[in-house]
Design a protein around this motif. Structure first.
Motif, short mmCIF file in Angstrom:
data_model
loop_
_atom_site.label_atom_id
_atom_site.label_comp_id
_atom_site.label_asym_id
_atom_site.label_seq_id
_atom_site.Cartn_x
_atom_site.Cartn_y
_atom_site.Cartn_z
N ASP A 95 -21.34 42.71 3.53
CA ASP A 95 -21.78 42.70 5.11
C ASP A 95 -23.05 41.81 4.97
N PHE A 96 -23.99 41.92 3.90
CA PHE A 96 -25.17 41.02 3.93
C PHE A 96 -24.59 39.76 3.95
N ASP B 204 -22.07 38.02 4.52
CA ASP B 204 -21.01 37.66 5.71
C ASP B 204 -22.33 37.20 6.97
N VAL B 205 -23.31 37.75 6.78
CA VAL B 205 -24.35 37.11 7.92
C VAL B 205 -25.35 36.20 7.15
N PHE B 206 -25.60 36.24 6.03
CA PHE B 206 -26.63 35.43 5.27
C PHE B 206 -25.89 33.95 5.19
N PHE C 34 -25.68 31.65 8.41
CA PHE C 34 -27.15 31.26 8.42
C PHE C 34 -27.61 30.23 7.39
N LEU D 293 -15.86 33.18 9.54
CA LEU D 293 -17.13 33.73 10.19
C LEU D 293 -17.82 32.65 10.95
#
Length: 189
Positions: free
Chosen positions: A22-23, A25-27, A30, A96
């Motif tokens: 989860d981390f 997939d956001v990081f 970015f 993503l």
């Protein structure tokens, strides 16, 4: 090239199956966005050129390396090779970020990142290790996000490193003799 692309999908599928969290997939989106258009590296080159008196030539060399990377990677090689992206080849994968529309080989994000890093290392800039970590993260993010094949990223490392080296050597040979010492313009006597 198609057979190689299919073989490389196995590596990307392994990353998708074993590295996603989860981390991340956001990081990773970015981190990847930091390489968009080389804007972070352009800002760094301009920042060094404008605000670091003793390293202004380093800033100019970063910008030269990025220009070379743009020409060689994004204009010549991408269009000449015209390689399909993994996200186009395997449309079943859930992305993503949107699948980029330009050709895949070599990775422009990676090329710009390593063009900058090579200049920073050859010029012994104090933030070079942090820049290297960021460049590696950007390169890996392109695999993580399923928008580049491993050989695209490797090609980006090679092309970018060559551009960084050429920028430094070209500057030393053709620009440095005319570059003001200490970053200041010398007044004629």
């Amino acid at each position: 090239m198609y057979a190689l692309s299919v073989a490389e999908l196995g590596i990307l599928d392994w990353i998708a199956a074993h590295c996603h969290t989860d981390f991340l997939d956001v990081f990773m989106p970015f981190v990847s966005s930091l390489g968009n258009g080389g804007m972070l590296w352009i800002a760094l080159g301009l920042g060094i050129l404008l605000f670091h008196r003793g390293q202004r030539s380093t800033g100019l060399q970063v910008l030269l390396a990025l220009l070379l990377s743009l020409i060689l990677c994004n204009l010549l090689l991408k269009n000449g090779v015209d390689r399909i992206r993994p996200c186009e080849l395997n449309q079943a994968v859930q992305l993503l970020i949107p699948c980029p529309r330009d050709p895949s080989f070599p990775s422009g994000h990676t090329s710009a990142s390593f063009a900058t890093v090579v200049v920073l290392f050859l010029r012994h800039w104090r933030g070079r290790w942090a820049a290297l970590v960021l460049a590696v993260l950007i390169a890996f993010s392109r695999l993580y996000l399923y928008v580049h094949f491993p050989t695209d990223v490797l090609g980006g490392v090679i092309v970018g490193s060559l551009c960084g080296w050429l920028a430094v050597k070209g500057f030393e040979k053709w620009i440095s003799p005319h570059w003001p010492k200490g970053g200041r313009t010398q007044r004629p006597s």
